[in-house]
Enzyme design. Structure first.
Site, PDB file in Angstrom:
ATOM      1  N   ASP A 102       0.859  -1.178   0.000  1.00 48.83           N
ATOM      2  CA  ASP A 102       0.000   0.000   0.000  1.00 48.83           C
ATOM      3  C   ASP A 102       0.901   1.236   0.000  1.00 48.83           C
ATOM      4  O   ASP A 102       2.117   1.133   0.156  1.00 48.83           O
ATOM      5  CB  ASP A 102      -0.990  -0.028   1.159  1.00 48.83           C
ATOM      6  CG  ASP A 102      -0.334   0.262   2.491  1.00 48.83           C
ATOM      7  OD1 ASP A 102       0.898   0.425   2.527  1.00 48.83           O
ATOM      8  OD2 ASP A 102      -1.052   0.334   3.494  1.00 48.83           O
ATOM      9  N   PHE A 139      -3.087   5.601   3.975  1.00 50.73           N
ATOM     10  CA  PHE A 139      -4.015   5.282   5.055  1.00 50.73           C
ATOM     11  C   PHE A 139      -3.359   5.466   6.436  1.00 50.73           C
ATOM     12  O   PHE A 139      -3.949   6.066   7.338  1.00 50.73           O
ATOM     13  CB  PHE A 139      -4.526   3.839   4.902  1.00 50.73           C
ATOM     14  CG  PHE A 139      -5.567   3.463   5.910  1.00 50.73           C
ATOM     15  CD1 PHE A 139      -6.883   3.867   5.748  1.00 50.73           C
ATOM     16  CD2 PHE A 139      -5.231   2.728   7.037  1.00 50.73           C
ATOM     17  CE1 PHE A 139      -7.850   3.539   6.693  1.00 50.73           C
ATOM     18  CE2 PHE A 139      -6.183   2.399   7.984  1.00 50.73           C
ATOM     19  CZ  PHE A 139      -7.499   2.803   7.808  1.00 50.73           C
ATOM     20  N   GLN A 197     -11.727   7.412  -4.250  1.00 53.70           N
ATOM     21  CA  GLN A 197     -12.220   7.978  -2.993  1.00 53.70           C
ATOM     22  C   GLN A 197     -13.622   8.533  -3.248  1.00 53.70           C
ATOM     23  O   GLN A 197     -14.222   8.260  -4.274  1.00 53.70           O
ATOM     24  CB  GLN A 197     -11.251   9.058  -2.497  1.00 53.70           C
ATOM     25  CG  GLN A 197      -9.917   8.502  -1.999  1.00 53.70           C
ATOM     26  CD  GLN A 197     -10.043   7.719  -0.703  1.00 53.70           C
ATOM     27  OE1 GLN A 197     -11.037   7.818   0.015  1.00 53.70           O
ATOM     28  NE2 GLN A 197      -9.039   6.894  -0.399  1.00 53.70           N
ATOM     29  N   GLY A 217     -11.212   4.406   1.168  1.00 54.47           N
ATOM     30  CA  GLY A 217     -12.083   5.273   1.944  1.00 54.47           C
ATOM     31  C   GLY A 217     -13.319   4.582   2.485  1.00 54.47           C
ATOM     32  O   GLY A 217     -14.326   5.230   2.766  1.00 54.47           O
ATOM     33  N   ASP A 268      -8.016  -7.312   1.323  1.00 53.97           N
ATOM     34  CA  ASP A 268      -6.992  -7.488   2.350  1.00 53.97           C
ATOM     35  C   ASP A 268      -7.594  -7.085   3.672  1.00 53.97           C
ATOM     36  O   ASP A 268      -8.507  -6.252   3.713  1.00 53.97           O
ATOM     37  CB  ASP A 268      -5.774  -6.580   2.099  1.00 53.97           C
ATOM     38  CG  ASP A 268      -6.023  -5.162   2.584  1.00 53.97           C
ATOM     39  OD1 ASP A 268      -6.729  -4.419   1.880  1.00 53.97           O
ATOM     40  OD2 ASP A 268      -5.571  -4.811   3.683  1.00 53.97           O
ATOM     41  N   CYS A 283     -13.063 -28.357   8.375  1.00 48.43           N
ATOM     42  CA  CYS A 283     -11.816 -27.774   7.842  1.00 48.43           C
ATOM     43  C   CYS A 283     -10.737 -28.850   7.807  1.00 48.43           C
ATOM     44  O   CYS A 283     -10.596 -29.605   8.773  1.00 48.43           O
ATOM     45  CB  CYS A 283     -11.383 -26.602   8.722  1.00 48.43           C
ATOM     46  SG  CYS A 283      -9.819 -25.850   8.219  1.00 48.43           S
ATOM     47  N   CYS A 315      -7.416 -28.150   7.444  1.00 43.73           N
ATOM     48  CA  CYS A 315      -6.089 -27.546   7.645  1.00 43.73           C
ATOM     49  C   CYS A 315      -5.325 -28.331   8.704  1.00 43.73           C
ATOM     50  O   CYS A 315      -5.893 -29.147   9.432  1.00 43.73           O
ATOM     51  CB  CYS A 315      -6.219 -26.069   8.042  1.00 43.73           C
ATOM     52  SG  CYS A 315      -6.418 -25.755   9.808  1.00 43.73           S
ATOM     53  N   CYS A 369      -6.643 -28.131  12.315  1.00 48.24           N
ATOM     54  CA  CYS A 369      -7.874 -28.877  12.581  1.00 48.24           C
ATOM     55  C   CYS A 369      -7.688 -30.391  12.485  1.00 48.24           C
ATOM     56  O   CYS A 369      -8.409 -31.133  13.146  1.00 48.24           O
ATOM     57  CB  CYS A 369      -8.977 -28.406  11.639  1.00 48.24           C
ATOM     58  SG  CYS A 369      -9.459 -26.693  11.964  1.00 48.24           S
ATOM     59  N   HIS A 375      -5.091 -21.413  10.877  1.00 47.54           N
ATOM     60  CA  HIS A 375      -6.431 -21.907  10.548  1.00 47.54           C
ATOM     61  C   HIS A 375      -7.287 -20.807   9.917  1.00 47.54           C
ATOM     62  O   HIS A 375      -7.948 -21.025   8.897  1.00 47.54           O
ATOM     63  CB  HIS A 375      -7.146 -22.480  11.782  1.00 47.54           C
ATOM     64  CG  HIS A 375      -8.627 -22.538  11.576  1.00 47.54           C
ATOM     65  ND1 HIS A 375      -9.229 -23.569  10.898  1.00 47.54           N
ATOM     66  CD2 HIS A 375      -9.602 -21.649  11.883  1.00 47.54           C
ATOM     67  CE1 HIS A 375     -10.537 -23.311  10.801  1.00 47.54           C
ATOM     68  NE2 HIS A 375     -10.782 -22.150  11.399  1.00 47.54           N
TER      69      HIS A 375
HETATM   70 ZN   LIG Z   1      -8.667 -25.455  10.157  1.00 47.34          ZN
END
Ligand SMILES: [Zn+2]
Length: 360
Positions: free
Chosen positions: A88, A92, A184, A211, A261, A299, A301, A304, A330
């Protein structure tokens, strides 16, 4: 650079080709403020299906500074992340400093939050900084206004942001860095239209909606994001800055936004808040202390499939650093998996059903 693969309603499935790799969109960018996504290594980011990482010009400018990053061979080498990076512009952060900054038509002078030293950002020097550190996507310096604000102040932010976009676009491109402009205009449709059309004239590689998430209600944010997305060129990538909850992401995809983001998933993870298929849950909840089930049984991952809620709860209660690491991982995996499902369902023409399931 950007290929639109499929559309379902306003939702878009795209592919962004950048200097350090390809980003399949819609895509979520975890925030690596100081050249690190807090608590996660680059290989964990990769395993958590992150395709692109965001870093902050303001923070990197102040610490470790341009010379250190250049001496390391650029930001990718410095942080050992080989994939795409978006930085960025610092706008900001500087505007959040309020009393510590002074705006003029040429740029903004501010006092560092670290040591009070004076620094100056101009449209040209922030683009040059982002190019020198090797960002794949550089953001223009813009003027961000906290809402609610007088119309005059928002008008001035649009005028300056457009002028600064023209000056940013005049900086010769280096190292394949793509410049994105920032729309903006607060919640005012006419000012958003003005800002979007000023930027579209520059034919930039991409456009962000800035904005927002600055004091307005969620419904106001959604309405403005939807309206503004429709003002942007169809064939260019669109980035909504600063959203990261499931509801916000699903709504924004539905508005036709491609990139997002937020610190939300990783910040929640560090604080013991898990984003799951059954909604958000707090790992400090007393019922988890002897709960042998996974954090999120839908999940797959590594958090998990390896650990129980009881163990995660224990780690947080004992203030063990593995706890925040496992929940950050996670949450990021969860959000990136949601993005993957969105991409698949837009392509398959089933996005409306996915949207309804995620945001009834
Ligand atoms: Zn997970």
């Amino acid at each position: 650079m950007f290929e639109l693969i499929a559309r379902h309603g306003k939702a878009r499935r795209g592919r962004l080709t950048l200097a350090h790799g390809i980003v399949e969109t819609p895509s979520f960018m975890p925030v690596g403020t100081a050249a690190t996504v807090k608590a996660l290594t680059p290989s964990e980011l990769h395993d958590a299906r992150a395709q692109i990482v965001l870093a902050n010009t303001y923070h990197l400018w102040l610490r470790p500074g341009l010379e250190t990053i250049e001496a390391a061979g650029g930001l990718h080498a410095f942080m050992a992340w080989g994939g795409p990076i978006l930085t960025d512009s610092g706008g900001f952060q500087v505007f959040s400093l309020e009393s510590r900054r002074k705006l003029d038509d040429d740029g903004v002078t501010f006092a560092s939050h670290l040591d009070g030293n004076q620094h100056r950002f101009t449209p040209e020097n922030v683009v040059a900084f982002q190019q020198k550190i090797g960002s794949d996507i550089a953001m223009q310096l813009d003027v961000c206004v906290k809402l609610p604000a007088p119309r005059e102040e928002i008008e001035n932010a649009v005028r300056l942001s457009s002028a600064w976009a023209r000056r940013s676009a005049a900086v010769p491109v280096q190292r394949g860095t793509k410049l994105f402009g920032i729309v903006q205009g607060g919640l005012d449709p006419a000012l958003r239209e003005q800002s979007a059309s000023d930027l579209a004239e520059l034919d930039l590689p991409g456009y962000a909606i800035g904005g927002l998430s600055v004091g307005e209600t969620r419904e106001e944010m959604y309405a403005t994001a939807r309206r503004t997305a429709a003002m942007l060129p169809l064939e260019k990538p669109r980035y909504l800055m600063g959203v990261g909850t499931v509801r916000d992401l699903v709504t924004a995809i539905d508005c036709g936004i491609d990139l997002f983001d937020s610190v939300y998933p990783t910040r929640c993870g560090r604080n013991g808040r898990a984003m799951t298929h059954a909604g958000e849950l707090n790992i400090f909840n007393a019922s988890f202390t002897r709960d042998a089930s996974p954090l999120d049984d839908a999940c797959d991952c590594s958090t998990c499939t390896t650990f129980t809620r009881a163990y995660l709860s224990h780690l947080f209660r004992a203030k063990e650093m593995l706890g925040p690491r496992l929940l950050s991982y996670h949450n990021l995996y969860f959000v990136n998996t949601l993005m993957r499902e969105a991409r698949a369902s837009i392509e398959a023409g089933t996005w409306a059903a996915t949207r309804a399931r995620e945001r009834p």
